[in-house]
Design a protein around this motif. Sequence first.
Motif, PDB file in Angstrom:
ATOM      1  N   LEU A 359       8.489  15.973 -24.289  1.00 23.52           N
ATOM      2  CA  LEU A 359       8.637  15.654 -25.713  1.00 23.52           C
ATOM      3  C   LEU A 359       7.564  16.340 -26.548  1.00 23.52           C
ATOM      4  CD1 LEU A 359       9.423  11.825 -25.803  1.00 23.52           C
ATOM      5  CD2 LEU A 359      11.007  13.713 -26.116  1.00 23.52           C
ATOM      6  N   PHE A 360       6.333  16.238 -26.090  1.00 20.97           N
ATOM      7  CA  PHE A 360       5.237  16.821 -26.856  1.00 20.97           C
ATOM      8  C   PHE A 360       5.282  18.348 -26.828  1.00 20.97           C
ATOM      9  CE2 PHE A 360       3.764  12.612 -27.176  1.00 20.97           C
ATOM     10  CZ  PHE A 360       2.780  12.570 -28.148  1.00 20.97           C
ATOM     11  N   SER A 361       5.836  18.931 -25.754  1.00 17.15           N
ATOM     12  CA  SER A 361       6.022  20.382 -25.725  1.00 17.15           C
ATOM     13  C   SER A 361       6.971  20.817 -26.823  1.00 17.15           C
ATOM     14  CB  SER A 361       6.570  20.821 -24.361  1.00 17.15           C
ATOM     15  OG  SER A 361       5.636  20.623 -23.342  1.00 17.15           O
ATOM     16  N   GLY A 362       8.046  20.041 -26.997  1.00 20.38           N
ATOM     17  CA  GLY A 362       8.981  20.353 -28.064  1.00 20.38           C
ATOM     18  C   GLY A 362       8.324  20.309 -29.426  1.00 20.38           C
ATOM     19  N   SER A 363       7.501  19.300 -29.639  1.00 18.11           N
ATOM     20  CA  SER A 363       6.816  19.191 -30.927  1.00 18.11           C
ATOM     21  C   SER A 363       5.775  20.279 -31.122  1.00 18.11           C
ATOM     22  CB  SER A 363       6.155  17.818 -31.057  1.00 18.11           C
ATOM     23  OG  SER A 363       7.128  16.816 -31.195  1.00 18.11           O
ATOM     24  N   LEU A 364       4.992  20.558 -30.086  1.00 21.10           N
ATOM     25  CA  LEU A 364       3.961  21.578 -30.194  1.00 21.10           C
ATOM     26  C   LEU A 364       4.551  22.944 -30.519  1.00 21.10           C
ATOM     27  CD1 LEU A 364       1.654  20.603 -27.189  1.00 21.10           C
ATOM     28  CD2 LEU A 364       0.998  20.589 -29.589  1.00 21.10           C
ATOM     29  N   SER A 365       5.655  23.295 -29.851  1.00 20.17           N
ATOM     30  CA  SER A 365       6.262  24.606 -30.085  1.00 20.17           C
ATOM     31  C   SER A 365       6.791  24.730 -31.501  1.00 20.17           C
ATOM     32  CB  SER A 365       7.394  24.848 -29.073  1.00 20.17           C
ATOM     33  OG  SER A 365       8.415  23.886 -29.218  1.00 20.17           O
ATOM     34  N   THR A 366       7.410  23.677 -32.000  1.00 19.61           N
ATOM     35  CA  THR A 366       7.969  23.725 -33.350  1.00 19.61           C
ATOM     36  C   THR A 366       6.873  23.723 -34.408  1.00 19.61           C
ATOM     37  OG1 THR A 366       9.914  22.536 -32.558  1.00 19.61           O
ATOM     38  CG2 THR A 366       9.565  22.586 -34.932  1.00 19.61           C
ATOM     39  N   ILE A 367       5.884  22.864 -34.232  1.00 15.36           N
ATOM     40  CA  ILE A 367       4.822  22.758 -35.235  1.00 15.36           C
ATOM     41  C   ILE A 367       3.986  24.026 -35.285  1.00 15.36           C
ATOM     42  CG2 ILE A 367       2.755  21.480 -35.880  1.00 15.36           C
ATOM     43  CD1 ILE A 367       4.041  19.017 -34.519  1.00 15.36           C
ATOM     44  N   SER A 368       3.657  24.583 -34.122  1.00 21.57           N
ATOM     45  CA  SER A 368       2.851  25.801 -34.116  1.00 21.57           C
ATOM     46  C   SER A 368       3.591  26.956 -34.784  1.00 21.57           C
ATOM     47  CB  SER A 368       2.479  26.177 -32.674  1.00 21.57           C
ATOM     48  OG  SER A 368       3.635  26.436 -31.900  1.00 21.57           O
ATOM     49  N   SER A 369       4.892  27.042 -34.556  1.00 18.22           N
ATOM     50  CA  SER A 369       5.693  28.080 -35.214  1.00 18.22           C
ATOM     51  C   SER A 369       5.675  27.892 -36.723  1.00 18.22           C
ATOM     52  CB  SER A 369       7.132  28.038 -34.699  1.00 18.22           C
ATOM     53  OG  SER A 369       7.188  28.264 -33.304  1.00 18.22           O
ATOM     54  N   ALA A 370       5.753  26.653 -37.145  1.00 16.58           N
ATOM     55  CA  ALA A 370       5.753  26.373 -38.578  1.00 16.58           C
ATOM     56  C   ALA A 370       4.416  26.724 -39.212  1.00 16.58           C
ATOM     57  CB  ALA A 370       6.083  24.909 -38.827  1.00 16.58           C
ATOM     58  N   PHE A 371       3.318  26.319 -38.563  1.00 17.66           N
ATOM     59  CA  PHE A 371       1.998  26.627 -39.109  1.00 17.66           C
ATOM     60  C   PHE A 371       1.820  28.131 -39.267  1.00 17.66           C
ATOM     61  CE2 PHE A 371      -0.144  22.546 -37.285  1.00 17.66           C
ATOM     62  CZ  PHE A 371       0.574  21.797 -38.205  1.00 17.66           C
ATOM     63  N   ASN A 372       2.198  28.880 -38.226  1.00 16.41           N
ATOM     64  CA  ASN A 372       2.015  30.324 -38.262  1.00 16.41           C
ATOM     65  C   ASN A 372       2.886  30.980 -39.329  1.00 16.41           C
ATOM     66  OD1 ASN A 372       2.812  33.238 -36.883  1.00 16.41           O
ATOM     67  ND2 ASN A 372       0.680  32.650 -36.572  1.00 16.41           N
ATOM     68  N   SER A 373       4.149  30.538 -39.446  1.00 16.66           N
ATOM     69  CA  SER A 373       5.049  31.129 -40.447  1.00 16.66           C
ATOM     70  C   SER A 373       4.628  30.741 -41.860  1.00 16.66           C
ATOM     71  CB  SER A 373       6.496  30.699 -40.184  1.00 16.66           C
ATOM     72  OG  SER A 373       6.637  29.294 -40.258  1.00 16.66           O
ATOM     73  N   LEU A 374       4.159  29.512 -42.045  1.00 14.13           N
ATOM     74  CA  LEU A 374       3.689  29.090 -43.362  1.00 14.13           C
ATOM     75  C   LEU A 374       2.454  29.884 -43.789  1.00 14.13           C
ATOM     76  CD1 LEU A 374       4.133  25.223 -43.010  1.00 14.13           C
ATOM     77  CD2 LEU A 374       5.338  26.686 -44.637  1.00 14.13           C
ATOM     78  N   ALA A 375       1.534  30.097 -42.856  1.00 11.21           N
ATOM     79  CA  ALA A 375       0.361  30.902 -43.164  1.00 11.21           C
ATOM     80  C   ALA A 375       0.759  32.337 -43.510  1.00 11.21           C
ATOM     81  CB  ALA A 375      -0.608  30.889 -41.981  1.00 11.21           C
ATOM     82  N   THR A 376       1.771  32.850 -42.801  1.00 14.06           N
ATOM     83  CA  THR A 376       2.221  34.225 -43.034  1.00 14.06           C
ATOM     84  C   THR A 376       2.812  34.397 -44.420  1.00 14.06           C
ATOM     85  OG1 THR A 376       2.664  34.552 -40.669  1.00 14.06           O
ATOM     86  CG2 THR A 376       3.743  36.064 -42.206  1.00 14.06           C
ATOM     87  N   VAL A 377       3.759  33.527 -44.802  1.00 17.99           N
ATOM     88  CA  VAL A 377       4.403  33.702 -46.109  1.00 17.99           C
ATOM     89  C   VAL A 377       3.425  33.434 -47.247  1.00 17.99           C
ATOM     90  CG1 VAL A 377       6.694  33.146 -45.199  1.00 17.99           C
ATOM     91  CG2 VAL A 377       5.286  31.315 -46.151  1.00 17.99           C
ATOM     92  N   THR A 378       2.497  32.505 -47.042  1.00 16.58           N
ATOM     93  CA  THR A 378       1.505  32.247 -48.089  1.00 16.58           C
ATOM     94  C   THR A 378       0.608  33.460 -48.286  1.00 16.58           C
ATOM     95  OG1 THR A 378       1.508  29.896 -47.518  1.00 16.58           O
ATOM     96  CG2 THR A 378      -0.308  30.683 -48.868  1.00 16.58           C
ATOM     97  N   MET A 379       0.197  34.053 -47.162  1.00 18.88           N
ATOM     98  CA  MET A 379      -0.687  35.213 -47.234  1.00 18.88           C
ATOM     99  C   MET A 379       0.038  36.423 -47.803  1.00 18.88           C
ATOM    100  SD  MET A 379      -3.792  36.059 -46.578  1.00 18.88           S
ATOM    101  CE  MET A 379      -4.631  37.622 -46.754  1.00 18.88           C
ATOM    102  N   GLU A 380       1.232  36.718 -47.282  1.00 18.82           N
ATOM    103  CA  GLU A 380       1.931  37.954 -47.636  1.00 18.82           C
ATOM    104  C   GLU A 380       2.671  37.861 -48.972  1.00 18.82           C
ATOM    105  OE1 GLU A 380       1.841  40.882 -46.007  1.00 18.82           O
ATOM    106  OE2 GLU A 380       0.357  39.974 -44.678  1.00 18.82           O
TER     107      GLU A 380
END
Length: 635
Positions: A359-380
């Motif tokens: 369960l936590f693997s599912g959450s970690l994978s989704t949340i980490s992807s979101a953090f990285n993509s959010l940082a990317t669009v904010t920066m770029e």
Amino acid sequence: MSVGGSTSTPFPPTSDTNTVISSFSIVDYVVFVLLLVLSLVIGLYHACRGWGRHTVGQLLMADRKMGCLPVALSLLATFQSAVAILGVPAEIYLFGTQYWFLGCSYFLGLLIPAHIFIPIFYRLHLTSAYEYLELRFNKAVRVCGTVTFIFQMVIYMGVVLYAPSLTLNAVTGFDLWLSVLTLGVVCTVYTALGGLKAVIWTDVFQTLVMFLGQLAVIIVGSAKVGGMGRVWDVASQHGLISGIKLDPDPFVRHTFWTLAFGGVFMMLSLYGVNQAQVQRYLSSRTEKAAVLSCYAVFPCQQVVLCMGCLIGLVMFAYYQEYPMSTQQSQAAPDQFVLYFVMDLLKGLPGLPGLFVACLFSGSLSTISSAFNSLATVTMEDLIRPWFPEFSEFRATMLSRLLAFGYGLLCLGMAYISSQMGPVLQAAISIFGMVGGPLLGLFCLGMFFPCANPPGAIVGLLAGLTMAFWIGIGSIVTSMGTGMAPSPPNGSSFSLPSNLTAVTMTTLMPTTTPSKPSGLQRLYSLSYLWYSAHNSTTVIVVGLTVSLLTGGMRGRTLNPRTIYPVVPRLLALLPLSCQKRLHCRSYSQDFGVDTTVFPEKMSNGMLRDKEAVAAPEEASAQQGSSPTFILQETSL
């Protein structure tokens, strides 16, 4: 036949115990902690490797050198969160296997991105998907798309962060908010420090953990009830195996058409234009690797869907033979799955911990992807265009700080998510409500050369307005009904005290004695049609406004941002038919200025010199046949 109409299913037996079924053993805690530690180690390894020499490209795009297999597994893990692991088995247990037909939507939902979206995005050499919107329209449309995506992902992350912590708290008594904090902090640290490469490789590890956890439940559960044949027989006897329900009514929650075709639009909003997925495509070392990674997701998605459905069937067969505690029978559907797992795997040290780690693997994978993509669009999209003078070092540090900041924000959103009910349909509805208009915006740009910036902005606003009108109207209507139906398998779930009857409309929708009419009828639209309805609204309104404001007349249109639908269809005709049509050239029909392709735009969006078109070639191509049009607008 439809499971929803079954009334002959007996209640599962219940026992009188009111205590928590099982608590974690030391071995279970070791397995669970090991997941967090290994995820953190992978992230820190990629962070320390080359520390001080990292660039923004390495941090946000993995230096565009990722292979097909890790990208494919990361694509799978990104939205295969605890939401699905908890929700799908509960859906099957309550309503039968009709949900299984969602797998039919995966074919078109992944084929279209592979052949339309990926080639366009990859050949424009983008970092953020919303750079495309500036290339196709203007900077205002790009900012609107970026802000909409940020809103979508922050809300969704609240659900994903809260869900596994809630179930762990309900079953083991582990502190709810300590669990949320641990999950959020671990994920934020390895995402911010390690960047996209760390996220992708932790996704690979976490995907394997998810697979093993679900497989363990299926094997042990089916063995306890007499094998998979026995599971299937019990489910068939109680009407849980659904046939193909061909009702075309879009207001029926689940039918074949709703799942197979409404699901296509949901898949496109996830795998076609969502930044978290687009970023993975663009991190591939070649365009072919990006397309192959999209292909590879298809069988993986089918396997994951089948495993979730099988867990639901095993759970149903198990409780026809073994007593269910009162606490289980009163649990919310998404909590009930973990109750079942703890009951099933008790006496097998390590396996309950493995499933919670799943369960936590599912959450970690989704949340980490979101953090990285959010940082990317904010920066770029929001910072670099206004501060182009940032040095590489400062930009890299700011990208890390943005990831940390979004981590803290999502921790706060987890509290709001605590007010949501069963999580599967709630999360999908959010993606439909917000992801649908974004899908419509990209489709408007790619498939309709006459669409202009005013049409794009007004269309997006109209789509978002329609989305929230129907979504909020559905909640208000559900509040008025005030009660949920008995589930078709006869179990008597009731909501915990912190959940209202309104939230029950997610996994166990409310019903009324009379068929809704008027606006209430509109509010009962199946959640799987949200993406289709809202994206269509964007396209229709956007085209209308564009035509009323003169289309692209007087504006420059980059043909590399357009997918030539009509020429591609004409190319399928016999050559004699093509000659008889005497079609005008693509540039003449839509006013494309094929001589204007900036070699390098101010914000670095077009970095490949191949994007520069020779004026002589463009002028020689005027008035060409439909066959030539395909060459001129070739992607």
